[in-house]
Design a protein around this motif. Structure first.
Motif, PDB file in Angstrom:
ATOM      1  N   GLU A 169      34.085   0.085  16.771  1.00 48.44           N
ATOM      2  CA  GLU A 169      34.030   0.828  17.830  1.00 48.44           C
ATOM      3  C   GLU A 169      33.698   2.398  17.898  1.00 48.44           C
ATOM      4  N   ILE A 170      34.146   2.759  16.566  1.00 53.54           N
ATOM      5  CA  ILE A 170      33.945   4.154  16.436  1.00 53.54           C
ATOM      6  C   ILE A 170      32.875   4.290  15.684  1.00 53.54           C
ATOM      7  N   TYR A 171      32.787   3.577  14.507  1.00 56.90           N
ATOM      8  CA  TYR A 171      31.514   3.759  13.569  1.00 56.90           C
ATOM      9  C   TYR A 171      31.073   2.409  13.145  1.00 56.90           C
ATOM     10  N   ASN A 172      29.554   2.246  13.769  1.00 59.90           N
ATOM     11  CA  ASN A 172      29.175   0.990  13.497  1.00 59.90           C
ATOM     12  C   ASN A 172      29.089   0.612  12.075  1.00 59.90           C
ATOM     13  N   ILE A 173      29.837  -0.728  11.727  1.00 59.02           N
ATOM     14  CA  ILE A 173      29.542  -1.236  10.546  1.00 59.02           C
ATOM     15  C   ILE A 173      29.122  -3.017  10.751  1.00 59.02           C
ATOM     16  N   ASN A 174      28.472  -2.913  11.779  1.00 58.10           N
ATOM     17  CA  ASN A 174      27.946  -4.472  11.985  1.00 58.10           C
ATOM     18  C   ASN A 174      29.038  -5.277  12.147  1.00 58.10           C
ATOM     19  N   ASN A 175      30.273  -4.905  12.515  1.00 53.00           N
ATOM     20  CA  ASN A 175      31.422  -5.737  12.750  1.00 53.00           C
ATOM     21  C   ASN A 175      31.703  -6.445  11.371  1.00 53.00           C
ATOM     22  N   SER A 176      31.512  -5.678  10.347  1.00 52.42           N
ATOM     23  CA  SER A 176      31.812  -6.192   8.981  1.00 52.42           C
ATOM     24  C   SER A 176      32.942  -6.056   8.299  1.00 52.42           C
ATOM     25  N   ARG A 177      33.670  -7.302   8.304  1.00 53.38           N
ATOM     26  CA  ARG A 177      34.993  -7.402   7.850  1.00 53.38           C
ATOM     27  C   ARG A 177      34.982  -6.835   6.186  1.00 53.38           C
ATOM     28  N   LEU A 178      34.088  -7.183   5.360  1.00 53.68           N
ATOM     29  CA  LEU A 178      33.962  -6.782   4.163  1.00 53.68           C
ATOM     30  C   LEU A 178      34.190  -5.350   4.048  1.00 53.68           C
ATOM     31  N   VAL A 179      33.110  -4.506   4.951  1.00 48.75           N
ATOM     32  CA  VAL A 179      33.093  -3.153   5.094  1.00 48.75           C
ATOM     33  C   VAL A 179      34.633  -2.470   5.317  1.00 48.75           C
ATOM     34  N   PHE A 180      35.140  -3.140   6.288  1.00 54.24           N
ATOM     35  CA  PHE A 180      36.553  -2.737   6.967  1.00 54.24           C
ATOM     36  C   PHE A 180      37.426  -2.750   5.795  1.00 54.24           C
ATOM     37  N   LEU A 181      37.590  -4.062   5.149  1.00 53.23           N
ATOM     38  CA  LEU A 181      38.417  -4.077   4.105  1.00 53.23           C
ATOM     39  C   LEU A 181      38.290  -3.122   2.912  1.00 53.23           C
ATOM     40  N   LYS A 182      36.975  -2.618   2.754  1.00 53.85           N
ATOM     41  CA  LYS A 182      36.811  -1.646   1.700  1.00 53.85           C
ATOM     42  C   LYS A 182      37.225  -0.112   2.288  1.00 53.85           C
ATOM     43  N   MET A 183      37.100  -0.070   3.441  1.00 55.15           N
ATOM     44  CA  MET A 183      37.586   1.177   4.178  1.00 55.15           C
ATOM     45  C   MET A 183      39.158   1.355   4.494  1.00 55.15           C
ATOM     46  N   ARG A 184      39.934   0.282   4.398  1.00 52.10           N
ATOM     47  CA  ARG A 184      41.071   0.350   4.841  1.00 52.10           C
ATOM     48  C   ARG A 184      41.992   1.157   3.732  1.00 52.10           C
ATOM     49  N   TYR A 185      41.531   0.982   2.439  1.00 52.73           N
ATOM     50  CA  TYR A 185      42.340   1.697   1.352  1.00 52.73           C
ATOM     51  C   TYR A 185      42.360   3.254   1.840  1.00 52.73           C
ATOM     52  N   TYR A 186      40.982   3.775   2.336  1.00 50.76           N
ATOM     53  CA  TYR A 186      40.898   5.193   2.713  1.00 50.76           C
ATOM     54  C   TYR A 186      41.507   5.510   4.107  1.00 50.76           C
ATOM     55  N   ILE A 187      41.478   4.386   4.987  1.00 52.86           N
ATOM     56  CA  ILE A 187      42.482   4.788   6.215  1.00 52.86           C
ATOM     57  C   ILE A 187      43.685   4.817   5.791  1.00 52.86           C
ATOM     58  N   ALA A 188      44.242   4.099   5.069  1.00 57.92           N
ATOM     59  CA  ALA A 188      45.727   4.279   4.668  1.00 57.92           C
ATOM     60  C   ALA A 188      46.210   5.516   4.004  1.00 57.92           C
ATOM     61  N   ALA A 189      45.149   6.081   3.233  1.00 58.00           N
ATOM     62  CA  ALA A 189      45.440   7.332   2.528  1.00 58.00           C
ATOM     63  C   ALA A 189      45.459   8.407   3.393  1.00 58.00           C
ATOM     64  N   VAL A 190      44.453   8.381   4.430  1.00 59.82           N
ATOM     65  CA  VAL A 190      44.178   9.376   5.478  1.00 59.82           C
ATOM     66  C   VAL A 190      45.511   9.612   6.207  1.00 59.82           C
ATOM     67  N   GLU A 191      46.057   8.525   6.627  1.00 62.11           N
ATOM     68  CA  GLU A 191      47.069   8.235   7.567  1.00 62.11           C
ATOM     69  C   GLU A 191      48.564   8.988   6.794  1.00 62.11           C
ATOM     70  N   ASP A 192      48.331   8.467   5.576  1.00 59.25           N
ATOM     71  CA  ASP A 192      49.627   8.988   4.794  1.00 59.25           C
ATOM     72  C   ASP A 192      49.546  10.536   4.131  1.00 59.25           C
ATOM     73  N   LEU A 193      48.422  10.969   4.276  1.00 61.03           N
ATOM     74  CA  LEU A 193      48.328  12.438   3.742  1.00 61.03           C
ATOM     75  C   LEU A 193      47.784  13.419   4.594  1.00 61.03           C
ATOM     76  N   GLU A 194      46.946  13.018   5.488  1.00 58.40           N
ATOM     77  CA  GLU A 194      46.542  13.884   6.516  1.00 58.40           C
ATOM     78  C   GLU A 194      47.015  13.965   7.911  1.00 58.40           C
ATOM     79  N   ALA A 195      47.043  12.601   8.449  1.00 60.97           N
ATOM     80  CA  ALA A 195      47.545  12.456   9.751  1.00 60.97           C
ATOM     81  C   ALA A 195      49.033  12.959   9.880  1.00 60.97           C
ATOM     82  N   ARG A 196      49.874  12.480   8.860  1.00 58.89           N
ATOM     83  CA  ARG A 196      51.391  12.681   8.853  1.00 58.89           C
ATOM     84  C   ARG A 196      51.609  13.970   8.521  1.00 58.89           C
TER      85      ARG A 196
END
Length: 330
Positions: A169-196
């Motif tokens: 809904e924010i960035y078009n990845i053609n609803n690809s779960r494969l892409v999301f799984l790849k990006m989840r690692y970076y989302i977790a890092a951003v949440e832990d290091l940047e957002a917090r």
């Protein structure tokens, strides 16, 4: 290896398989069963968790009446048969013997572009169905309490961007779960290091468990999710040398080639750095908007202000009025 969610006696003429994939009646259960069993362990078990997977397998074997589990079973079978064929595609195309490998296709061999398109379709539909399984389990979690123990459910509870749909809904990845799984690692890092770092542990933990339908959270959650997505793309480009495209996140950029195939060349370093910087600026603007909203309603966010104080900066960028100044500061 024996599958838990398909039976040989139900597939004498591939009857069960044909409900979910148009296969020939000559397909033998024995030839595809190891791949199905492998996909159950590799993809489905981590998704459902051991307790729910065992309950679903018991339901399949017992045949009792349960509409919720029946719907889940069909979703799982749809995903499994596609992933199994994708996983085993090259081996099913040949015969292995004492003299090595021989081609099973003969004169009916597909063109390479047809073969690659079929494999891509099997893979994408299979993985996309895994997202449908996740969404179904979340909706029916009161009927399937075992799902609360699933690694995927636990992981999604530790993130504000919880699934492929929210990312897409924010960035078009053609609803690809494969892409999301790849990006989840970076989302977790951003949440832990940047957002917090910006919001503090106590306030971020509050957001993870909060009812986002409440007005005070609705004001900030959309922009905070955008910060997480765009900053994770910034991090992904830096580490994986990927470039966002209309097809999602790929390692290279396409160059012209024959109609039947695509070739890719490395993204130029300057272009990649420019794109990376653009996504970082977007992320910072969304975080600035979040903090500006927090400062407008200080009474609604005590956990944040106990961390940041009353004069929290909106961003890490230094700004000043350069009018009539000989030295310019960005």
């Amino acid at each position: 290896m024996t599958p838990q969610l398909f039976k040989q006696e139900n597939n004498a003429k591939a009857e069960e398989f044909k409900r979910f994939l148009p296969v020939n009646v000559t397909l033998s259960f024995r030839s595809i069963a190891p791949a199905i069993a492998l996909c159950e362990r590799k993809y489905l078990l981590p998704l459902l968790g051991e307790a729910l997977f065992d309950r679903l397998a018991a339901y399949y074997n017992d045949g009792c009446d349960n509409g919720v589990l029946q719907a889940l079973l069909e979703l799982c079978q749809f995903a499994l048969i596609r992933l199994a064929f994708w996983q085993e595609y090259d081996i099913l195309s040949v015969s292995l013997g004492d003299k090595g490998a021989s081609d099973n296709a003969g004169e009916n061999r597909l063109y390479r572009y047809q073969s690659e398109a079929l494999k891509a379709n099997l893979k994408n539909e299979g993985f996309d169905q895994l997202d449908a399984i996740l969404e179904y389990c979340e909706k029916q979690i009161d009927e399937m309490e075992e799902f609360r123990e699933s690694p995927c459910h636990i992981a999604s509870g530790n993130s504000l961007v919880r699934n492929t749909r929210e990312f897409n809904e924010i960035y078009n990845i053609n609803n690809s779960r494969l892409v999301f799984l790849k990006m989840r690692y970076y989302i977790a890092a951003v949440e832990d290091l940047e957002a917090r770092h910006h919001l503090g542990d106590a306030f971020y933990n509050e957001l993870l468990v909060a009812d986002h339908a409440q007005d005070k959270y609705k004001r900030i959650i959309p922009n905070l999710k955008k910060f997480l997505v765009f900053h994770s793309i910034h991090e992904g480009i830096a580490e994986l040398h990927q470039l966002p495209t209309e097809k999602g996140l790929i390692f290279q950029s396409a160059i012209s080639n024959r109609v039947s195939e695509e070739q890719y060349a490395p993204v130029p370093a300057k272009e990649m750095e420019r794109t990376r910087a653009d996504y970082k600026r977007k992320a910072e603007r969304y975080m600035a908007a979040v903090i500006d909203t927090l400062k407008q309603y200080p009474d609604d966010y005590p956990a944040y202000f106990s961390f940041a104080g009353a004069n929290a900066p909106q961003s890490k960028n230094i700004r000043r009025d350069n009018t009539n100044k000989k030295i310019f500061l960005a």
